[in-house]
Scaffold this active site. Structure first.
Site, PDB file in Angstrom:
ATOM      1  N   GLU A   1      83.988  -1.009  63.272  1.00 35.28           N
ATOM      2  CA  GLU A   1      82.210  -0.545  63.080  1.00 35.28           C
ATOM      3  C   GLU A   1      82.030  -0.483  64.642  1.00 35.28           C
ATOM      4  OE1 GLU A   1      79.491  -3.523  63.210  1.00 35.28           O
ATOM      5  OE2 GLU A   1      81.226  -5.598  63.158  1.00 35.28           O
TER       6      GLU A   1
ATOM      7  N   LYS B   1      80.664 -16.197  62.306  1.00 34.04           N
ATOM      8  CA  LYS B   1      80.262 -16.063  63.042  1.00 34.04           C
ATOM      9  C   LYS B   1      79.774 -18.108  62.765  1.00 34.04           C
ATOM     10  CE  LYS B   1      79.042 -11.749  63.734  1.00 34.04           C
ATOM     11  NZ  LYS B   1      78.948 -11.332  62.415  1.00 34.04           N
TER      12      LYS B   1
ATOM     13  N   ALA C   1      74.427  -8.356  53.888  1.00 31.81           N
ATOM     14  CA  ALA C   1      75.568  -7.139  52.733  1.00 31.81           C
ATOM     15  C   ALA C   1      77.141  -7.092  52.416  1.00 31.81           C
ATOM     16  CB  ALA C   1      74.374  -6.334  53.121  1.00 31.81           C
TER      17      ALA C   1
HETATM   18  N1  PSU Z   1      81.034  -8.291  64.755  1.00 31.78           N
HETATM   19  C1  PSU Z   1      81.380  -9.489  66.119  1.00 31.78           C
HETATM   20  N2  PSU Z   1      79.917  -9.030  66.404  1.00 31.78           N
HETATM   21  C2  PSU Z   1      78.738  -8.662  66.370  1.00 31.78           C
HETATM   22  C3  PSU Z   1      79.010  -7.423  64.372  1.00 31.78           C
HETATM   23  C4  PSU Z   1      80.368  -8.366  64.072  1.00 31.78           C
HETATM   24  O1  PSU Z   1      81.634  -9.490  66.931  1.00 31.78           O
HETATM   25  O2  PSU Z   1      77.462  -7.912  66.465  1.00 31.78           O
HETATM   26  C5  PSU Z   1      78.505  -7.608  63.661  1.00 31.78           C
HETATM   27  C6  PSU Z   1      79.005  -6.806  62.337  1.00 31.78           C
HETATM   28  O3  PSU Z   1      78.848  -5.834  62.115  1.00 31.78           O
HETATM   29  C7  PSU Z   1      78.857  -7.564  60.743  1.00 31.78           C
HETATM   30  C8  PSU Z   1      76.855  -8.172  61.601  1.00 31.78           C
HETATM   31  O4  PSU Z   1      78.820  -6.775  59.716  1.00 31.78           O
HETATM   32  O5  PSU Z   1      77.419  -7.780  63.073  1.00 31.78           O
HETATM   33  C9  PSU Z   1      76.212  -8.725  60.162  1.00 31.78           C
HETATM   34  O6  PSU Z   1      74.709  -9.062  60.791  1.00 31.78           O
HETATM   35  P1  PSU Z   1      73.957  -9.703  59.055  1.00 31.78           P
HETATM   36  O7  PSU Z   1      74.518 -10.724  59.346  1.00 31.78           O
HETATM   37  O8  PSU Z   1      72.809  -9.062  59.931  1.00 31.78           O
HETATM   38  O9  PSU Z   1      74.729  -8.297  57.848  1.00 31.78           O
END
Ligand code: PSU
Ligand code: MN
Length: 270
Positions: free
Chosen positions: A5, A135, A117
């Site tokens: 990603e 996280k 999502a």
């Molecule tokens: N993993 C990391 N750093 C990030 C992410 C994942 O080490 O920034 C990102 C991924 O793209 C994941 C997003 O989909 O954080 C989650 O965002 P949200 O909680 O708005 O869906």
């Protein structure tokens, strides 16, 4: 092939660590004999497989693109950094089953209405997501409940405990443990053969951030007023400040480790 990603490049990590992480992930996949496919929206297209110059464009400034944002970002010609959810879609469209990231999104602490999502995409798209769990700033028990409801297996790669991104310890159990690339590949094959869609392969991070839980509680409290797609990047940035940059170094190490493991499992013959 292993998909990567780019929201981690566009929003998740500060420069210059963001590009370093992207290049090191690609190198780790190649070192295992794999082919990396970083994903982003560029020049009005959903691109699967990026050049170094493409990654630099994403690092120079990109909008965060989750699944729902793909249409607008493509049609408007924006530079878009894809989240786990959007990258899973892209990977599935290209027939790629293996995907590495840092940590998936989930249910936010104190805001159970804010669910990434990423969880819904895992419930519908047949791709294995290699991550260091979810996280630590999230509500991990609720996140795992949602994944269970969505029939998403949560495999512990050599571990019984679900990792919490900056630490191996969350107090939560995975749904099944797998040891080594061969067993992981056999479990993925059998799950997909029986109708499973997305699968979380949770790989313990290669290090520990001291006091991760205390720092996470502080970051969550301070950002209680922030909502929407901005929240996750803001939480990660605050964790970086509160830890004096140590969370950033660990984040780079763990995403590279996940890329390596994803390539090893992708290459396993089963
Ligand atoms: N993993 C990391 N750093 C990030 C992410 C994942 O080490 O920034 C990102 C991924 O793209 C994941 C997003 O989909 O954080 C989650 O965002 P949200 O909680 O708005 O869906
Ligand atoms: Mn959200």
């Amino acid at each position: 092939m292993v998909a990567l990603e780019t929201s981690i490049v566009g929003q998740g990590l500060p420069a210059p660590h963001n590009l370093r992480a992207a290049f090191e992930c690609e190198a780790a996949i190649r070192a295992e004999g794999g082919v990396p496919a970083s994903v982003a929206v560029l020049d009005g297209k959903l691109r699967i497989g990026l050049s170094a110059g493409d990654l630099e464009r994403v690092a120079a400034g990109a909008v965060k693109v989750s699944s729902r944002d793909l249409g607008p970002a493509i049609a408007r010609g924006e530079v878009g950094a894809t989240t786990v959810a959007a990258t899973m879609r892209a990977a599935a469209m290209a027939g790629i089953r293996f995907f590495a990231t840092g940590g998936i999104g989930g249910v936010h602490r104190g805001h159970p209405e804010d669910q990434s999502a990423d969880l819904l995409e895992l419930g519908r798209t047949p791709v294995a997501v290699f991550c260091a769990g979810a996280k630590i700033v999230l509500d991990l028990p609720l996140t795992l409940e949602r994944l269970e409801s969505l029939s998403v297996p949560v495999l512990g790669y050599g571990c019984d405990e679900f990792p919490a991104f900056y630490t191996r310890h969350s107090g939560c159990r995975v749904s099944a443990r797998v040891d080594g690339p061969q067993e992981a590949a056999r479990v993925l094959r059998a799950a997909w053969d029986t109708g499973t869609r997305g699968i979380v392969v949770a790989v313990p991070p290669p290090g520990e951030l001291d006091g991760a839980e205390e720092l996470a509680q502080r970051a969550v409290q301070e950002l209680a007023g922030v909502a929407g797609s901005e929240l996750t990047p803001r939480l990660l940035a605050r964790m970086a400040e509160l830890s004096g940059g140590r969370s950033v170094d660990l984040n780079v190490e763990l995403v590279v480790n996940n890329a390596r493991v994803a390539a090893q499992v992708a290459a396993a013959r089963v």
